[in-house]
Design a protein around this motif. Sequence first.
Motif, PDB file in Angstrom:
ATOM      1  N   THR A  68       0.819  -1.226   0.000  1.00  0.00           N
ATOM      2  CA  THR A  68       0.000   0.000   0.000  1.00  0.00           C
ATOM      3  C   THR A  68       0.846   1.266   0.000  1.00  0.00           C
ATOM      4  O   THR A  68       0.309   2.371   0.071  1.00  0.00           O
ATOM      5  CB  THR A  68      -0.939   0.019   1.215  1.00  0.00           C
ATOM      6  N   HIS A  70       3.044   2.358   2.271  1.00  0.00           N
ATOM      7  CA  HIS A  70       3.196   3.075   3.547  1.00  0.00           C
ATOM      8  C   HIS A  70       4.651   3.349   3.897  1.00  0.00           C
ATOM      9  O   HIS A  70       4.951   4.403   4.479  1.00  0.00           O
ATOM     10  CB  HIS A  70       2.526   2.298   4.671  1.00  0.00           C
ATOM     11  N   ASP A  77       0.782   9.516   5.550  1.00  0.00           N
ATOM     12  CA  ASP A  77      -0.305   8.731   6.140  1.00  0.00           C
ATOM     13  C   ASP A  77      -0.584   9.158   7.578  1.00  0.00           C
ATOM     14  O   ASP A  77      -1.751   9.323   7.975  1.00  0.00           O
ATOM     15  CB  ASP A  77       0.034   7.243   6.093  1.00  0.00           C
ATOM     16  N   ILE A 378      -6.054   3.653   4.823  1.00  0.00           N
ATOM     17  CA  ILE A 378      -5.969   3.620   3.361  1.00  0.00           C
ATOM     18  C   ILE A 378      -6.477   2.272   2.862  1.00  0.00           C
ATOM     19  O   ILE A 378      -6.582   1.305   3.625  1.00  0.00           O
ATOM     20  CB  ILE A 378      -4.534   3.879   2.862  1.00  0.00           C
ATOM     21  N   ASP A 379      -6.793   2.208   1.576  1.00  0.00           N
ATOM     22  CA  ASP A 379      -7.308   0.971   0.990  1.00  0.00           C
ATOM     23  C   ASP A 379      -6.343  -0.189   1.203  1.00  0.00           C
ATOM     24  O   ASP A 379      -5.142  -0.001   1.426  1.00  0.00           O
ATOM     25  CB  ASP A 379      -7.530   1.155  -0.512  1.00  0.00           C
ATOM     26  N   VAL A 394      -7.316  -3.944  -5.525  1.00  0.00           N
ATOM     27  CA  VAL A 394      -7.482  -2.940  -4.481  1.00  0.00           C
ATOM     28  C   VAL A 394      -8.855  -3.099  -3.839  1.00  0.00           C
ATOM     29  O   VAL A 394      -9.878  -3.157  -4.536  1.00  0.00           O
ATOM     30  CB  VAL A 394      -7.316  -1.515  -5.041  1.00  0.00           C
ATOM     31  N   ASP A 401      -8.060   6.418  -0.514  1.00  0.00           N
ATOM     32  CA  ASP A 401      -7.615   5.431  -1.493  1.00  0.00           C
ATOM     33  C   ASP A 401      -6.091   5.388  -1.515  1.00  0.00           C
ATOM     34  O   ASP A 401      -5.418   6.089  -0.746  1.00  0.00           O
ATOM     35  CB  ASP A 401      -8.210   5.714  -2.875  1.00  0.00           C
ATOM     36  N   LEU A 402      -5.516   4.576  -2.378  1.00  0.00           N
ATOM     37  CA  LEU A 402      -4.064   4.405  -2.393  1.00  0.00           C
ATOM     38  C   LEU A 402      -3.324   5.625  -2.935  1.00  0.00           C
ATOM     39  O   LEU A 402      -2.099   5.717  -2.790  1.00  0.00           O
ATOM     40  CB  LEU A 402      -3.682   3.150  -3.179  1.00  0.00           C
ATOM     41  N   ARG A 404      -4.164   8.430  -1.686  1.00  0.00           N
ATOM     42  CA  ARG A 404      -4.386   9.259  -0.491  1.00  0.00           C
ATOM     43  C   ARG A 404      -5.445  10.329  -0.733  1.00  0.00           C
ATOM     44  O   ARG A 404      -5.417  11.410  -0.153  1.00  0.00           O
ATOM     45  CB  ARG A 404      -3.090   9.889   0.000  1.00  0.00           C
TER      46      ARG A 404
END
Length: 445
Positions: A68, A70, A77, A378-379, A394, A401-402, A404
């Motif tokens: 994702t 991160h 995030d 987030i997704d 996803v 969402d991915l 952001r």
Amino acid sequence: MPKDFLSLIKEKYNDGHYEGDQYGGAAGRDGSGLPTGAPNNFMFATGIECSYPTIDHGRTRRDLLAETGHYDRYKEDLGLVKDLGLKSLRYGLPYYAIHKGPGKYDWDFADAAMAEIKRLGITPILDLLHFGVPDWLGNFQNPELPIHFAQYAGAVAKRFPWVRFFTPINEIYVTAKLSAREGVWNEQLRDDRSFVTALKHLVAASIMATQQIATHRPDCIIVQSESAEFLHELRSDPSPEIILQNKLRFLALDLLYARHPDADVLNFLYDNGLTRTEYDWFMAGEPPGYQVMGNDYYGRNEWIVLPNGERQTSMDVLGWYNITKEYYNRYRKPVMHTETNVFEAEQAPGWLWKQWVNIMQMRQDGVPVLGFTWYSLIDQVDWDIALSRKVGKVNACGLYDLDRRPRPVADAYRLLLKEYGQITIVPHGELFEVTNEPATLKVEV
């Protein structure tokens, strides 16, 4: 004609806002406004999905923090958490990547992420094991897991002494079931003996880890996140297997909290490798710290078994309230709604409000509910197939969402926070002060 009492009050104090009322009562607060982070504040949270099991018989690691994005965007995030007005975050460090061997750790990412969490004033509920272990530990069949994991937990607590909330092992029952009874992750076994072995090692690891955490934080708060599940069997003659499954969902917490399981569950344990000595060890008493029973609930946690044996998701037949109330009546622990979402972004706001209605009903019934978590920030990826294959689909279940960008549920959560963000854990919860003293209860009355 004598004057009535209201006339006399008005003569003395004028209309409304009587002296003293500013200290509470009719002029008191209603609980609206964004969370303050005060110790008695209800904990509104989100989480960052951090699962890292192996599939393909250990050849492939599913690291959702990587999938994702991160690792590269952790500051962004964490900033989204703060921007939402949230003060609490379920956060999992990548255990498999940090613990390099006995007494060997790579703290680079953990140090950076935890420093940012602290800088932003976010309270982490620190998740220490989320569905996987380092390669050198193998899998959950390894009897050395409790010893090595306890050392890791102690090292984490020592390195981040400002952290008070911990989830030592996320969803112990689900971890054991998918790894050793359903053959999806890690050891990918499919038998009862392997399931019992995985489960007893996981519960023992959680107990030992909590003991090590408590040596550094005697006042630790342990939020044990477990999946709130139920199978509805639509047969006039219920099958022994499903009766047993509806009891096995309690097994991890029974062993963790030293509650004797039902007789048929105990026979199941003994038949599949648990020794009497091991059982007595689990029943000696629950771990240290203040224990919170976290229940994760998704509509897909409930299944209907049709007369022909087919299964279908029931989506909220009993719901979080009814299932969690059953858990609460069994364990009598403070409760937290530790995970929920739906995969359909357009349905997410409605699902959020339904979960909040469940929480409000639980509070009205006098059950102390510590907090609520929309999981995740987030997704996610491939959770529709439980990470069993690396497809890359996803799942639109995040607040963002991915890329952001906020999903509709983010706006719904903001609205919920503005309306309820300053309620206390229990009514008049501001009366109580959270101290740094260790838990001292031997028997809960």
